[in-house]
Design a protein around this motif. Sequence first.
Motif, PDB file in Angstrom:
ATOM      1  N   ASP A 208       0.854  -1.178   0.000  1.00 45.92           N
ATOM      2  CA  ASP A 208       0.000   0.000   0.000  1.00 45.92           C
ATOM      3  C   ASP A 208       0.893   1.231   0.000  1.00 45.92           C
ATOM      4  O   ASP A 208       1.397   1.636   1.047  1.00 45.92           O
ATOM      5  CB  ASP A 208      -0.918  -0.006   1.224  1.00 45.92           C
ATOM      6  N   GLY A 209       1.114   1.774  -1.177  1.00 47.61           N
ATOM      7  CA  GLY A 209       1.994   2.938  -1.280  1.00 47.61           C
ATOM      8  C   GLY A 209       3.410   2.543  -0.904  1.00 47.61           C
ATOM      9  O   GLY A 209       4.026   1.699  -1.542  1.00 47.61           O
TER      10      GLY A 209
ATOM     11  N   SER B  64      -8.787   2.966  -4.461  1.00 48.92           N
ATOM     12  CA  SER B  64      -8.451   3.998  -3.480  1.00 48.92           C
ATOM     13  C   SER B  64      -9.690   4.425  -2.713  1.00 48.92           C
ATOM     14  O   SER B  64     -10.771   4.571  -3.296  1.00 48.92           O
ATOM     15  CB  SER B  64      -7.856   5.204  -4.193  1.00 48.92           C
TER      16      SER B  64
ATOM     17  N   TRP C 237     -10.038   7.287  -1.603  1.00 49.83           N
ATOM     18  CA  TRP C 237     -10.269   8.661  -2.019  1.00 49.83           C
ATOM     19  C   TRP C 237     -11.138   8.717  -3.265  1.00 49.83           C
ATOM     20  O   TRP C 237     -11.958   9.606  -3.431  1.00 49.83           O
ATOM     21  CB  TRP C 237      -8.935   9.376  -2.258  1.00 49.83           C
ATOM     22  N   GLN C 238     -11.025   7.761  -4.166  1.00 49.29           N
ATOM     23  CA  GLN C 238     -11.866   7.728  -5.347  1.00 49.29           C
ATOM     24  C   GLN C 238     -13.312   7.373  -4.976  1.00 49.29           C
ATOM     25  O   GLN C 238     -14.246   7.853  -5.577  1.00 49.29           O
ATOM     26  CB  GLN C 238     -11.338   6.704  -6.350  1.00 49.29           C
TER      27      GLN C 238
END
Length: 65
Positions: free
Chosen positions: A16-17, A59, A61-62
């Motif tokens: 994750d990232g 995500s 955020w999406q």
Amino acid sequence: MPHSAGTTLNLRVLVDGSVVEIIADEVTSSTHRIYASGVGDCSVQLTGSGAVDVWEMPSIWQLSQ
């Protein structure tokens, strides 16, 4: 618990990232933060035999927009 030769070790690797978490047999885990030198400089390579399942999570955020 150590594994002897010829036994199966089930690994779950979460990326994750910049965070990589490795979970062995749903019991032992190791978490590391990895900093790539630039965008696109980080990759994951799998070697060996056995089944591999790969999932890409969307995500958060999406989903919240």
